[in-house]
Design an enzyme around this catalytic site. Structure first.
Site, short mmCIF file in Angstrom:
data_model
loop_
_atom_site.label_atom_id
_atom_site.label_comp_id
_atom_site.label_asym_id
_atom_site.label_seq_id
_atom_site.Cartn_x
_atom_site.Cartn_y
_atom_site.Cartn_z
N ARG A 171 35.87 46.22 37.06
CA ARG A 171 36.92 46.57 36.48
C ARG A 171 37.90 45.49 36.50
O ARG A 171 38.36 44.93 37.31
CB ARG A 171 37.66 47.76 37.11
CG ARG A 171 39.12 48.12 36.46
CD ARG A 171 39.35 49.53 37.55
NE ARG A 171 40.68 49.93 36.80
CZ ARG A 171 41.73 49.78 37.39
NH1 ARG A 171 42.02 48.89 38.24
NH2 ARG A 171 43.00 50.30 36.77
N ASN A 196 37.72 39.48 52.62
CA ASN A 196 36.66 40.14 51.82
C ASN A 196 35.39 40.56 52.72
O ASN A 196 35.14 39.33 53.51
CB ASN A 196 36.13 39.24 50.62
CG ASN A 196 35.20 39.79 49.83
OD1 ASN A 196 33.91 39.29 50.11
ND2 ASN A 196 35.28 41.03 49.07
N VAL A 197 34.99 41.63 52.69
CA VAL A 197 33.51 41.81 53.46
C VAL A 197 32.83 42.58 52.39
O VAL A 197 33.59 43.58 51.74
CB VAL A 197 33.76 42.54 54.67
CG1 VAL A 197 34.28 41.76 55.98
CG2 VAL A 197 34.87 43.75 54.65
N HIS A 201 38.74 19.50 42.24
CA HIS A 201 39.47 18.76 40.88
C HIS A 201 40.74 18.37 41.64
O HIS A 201 41.38 17.61 40.79
CB HIS A 201 39.56 19.51 39.53
CG HIS A 201 40.44 20.85 39.94
ND1 HIS A 201 39.71 21.91 40.52
CD2 HIS A 201 41.34 21.27 39.53
CE1 HIS A 201 40.85 22.98 40.58
NE2 HIS A 201 41.83 22.56 39.79
N HIS A 204 43.93 36.07 52.32
CA HIS A 204 42.79 36.87 51.68
C HIS A 204 41.74 37.31 52.64
O HIS A 204 41.23 36.43 53.69
CB HIS A 204 42.35 35.59 50.66
CG HIS A 204 40.58 36.04 50.36
ND1 HIS A 204 39.65 35.51 50.71
CD2 HIS A 204 40.38 36.91 49.33
CE1 HIS A 204 38.69 36.04 50.17
NE2 HIS A 204 38.86 36.74 49.41
N GLY A 259 30.34 43.24 34.79
CA GLY A 259 31.04 44.52 34.08
C GLY A 259 31.91 45.21 35.18
O GLY A 259 32.50 46.54 34.69
#
Length: 307
Positions: A263, A111-112, A178, A109, A261
């Site tokens: 996609r 992400n930037v 958990h 994974h 909101g």
């Protein structure tokens, strides 16, 4: 004087990064290509989602660019910064999750992202965030070390303590409370970064984005042809369940996307195409599956032997 945020420069970089990563990962596939879908956000902006499915190496690889606007930051973005409530915002980023077919190739994974929140009469508030992390099923120590060496290399130009700080943050962030286990073997995670001014922070975000392929491609190349059978595939599908649990329960990016909101199909493309759950399953001692639990699903100093 710190430079003002240059949104066009950030957007140009992110679009190019999506192109670069798609090209790099597609090089492993002979018969499958990324399919692109462009979409619009109802409040303004939009994005382009690219997905490669049913490949020989990647069962599903999703690489998403988005640039969305809104009049109010959603709760997930203001939970730890309530003073930003009521501001308009722009959010842009590249987010990807790669689910390989072979259980010996880890899920990855990255992400930037960049946020800016504005209100008339006040200075804009902006920050960068991102990182990358690795989730193996049948881990190899040399792969984990390679991954963390690239993580450290991404941080090296920005200070001697940066890797250790963001590595620790990653271990703590990608943790399933958990289950009392890490999602994988970590990497880097940073958020709310605006120290040192826009140019400095933008350079760091670019370094993280640019190091993802150099960290992941060698691992894929090394493991993609490893023979496997039903046992390994079954364990991979079971462990993918942890990925689903994390993304739907804890992940702030998922929550932000849904609450703003965004996609839904693009947000949930991070979920694996196939997954299994079992009630109260535990690996047998001494098995390769138990090795993951005993030696990899807890924070560790993977570069302790490096000088």
């Amino acid at each position: 004087m710190s430079a003002k945020p240059d949104l066009n420069a950030v957007k140009t970089y992110l679009l190019n990064l999506q192109d670069t990563i798609c090209t790099g990962l597609a090089s492993f596939e002979e018969k499958r290509a990324f399919q692109q879908e462009e979409w619009q956000h109802e409040n303004g902006g939009g994005g382009r989602t690219r997905v490669l499915a049913d490949g020989a190496v990647f069962e599903q690889a999703g690489i998403n660019f988005s640039h969305v606007y809104g009049n109010n930051l959603p709760a997930s973005a203001t939970a730890h910064r309530p003073e930003l409530a009521g501001r308009s915002f722009q959010a842009m980023g590249v987010s990807l999750v790669i689910h390989p077919l072979n259980p010996y190739v880890p899920t990855s994974h990255a992400n930037v992202r960049f946020f800016i929140a504005e209100k008339e009469g006040t200075d804009p508030v902006w920050w960068f965030g991102g990182g990358f992390d690795l989730t193996p099923y049948y881990p190899f120590r040399e792969d984990v070390i390679q991954w963390h060496r690239m993580s450290k290399a991404a941080c090296a130009p920005f200070g001697n303590d940066v890797y250790a700080r963001y590595k620790k943050w990653c271990d703590e962030y990608f943790f399933l409370r958990h289950r009392n286990e890490t999602r994988g073997v970590g990497g880097l995670f940073f958020d709310d970064l605006n120290e040192g001014g826009f140019d400095h922070c933008f350079a760091f975000m670019r370094s993280v984005g640019d190091h993802y392929l150099t960290a992941y491609q060698p691992v894929v190349a090394q493991r993609k042809d490893t023979p496997y059978g039903e046992r390994e595939r079954d364990f991979q599908l079971y462990r993918r369940g942890r990925y689903v649990e994390y993304n739907l329960v804890y992940d702030r990016g998922t929550l932000f996307g849904l609450q703003s909101g965004g996609r839904t199909e693009s947000i949930l493309m991070s979920l694996p195409p196939l997954v299994k759950w079992r009630y109260n399953w535990k690996p047998e001692p001494g098995t390769p599956e138990n090795d993951l639990y005993e030696n990899y699903l807890k924070p560790a100093d993977w570069l302790s032997d490096d000088t």
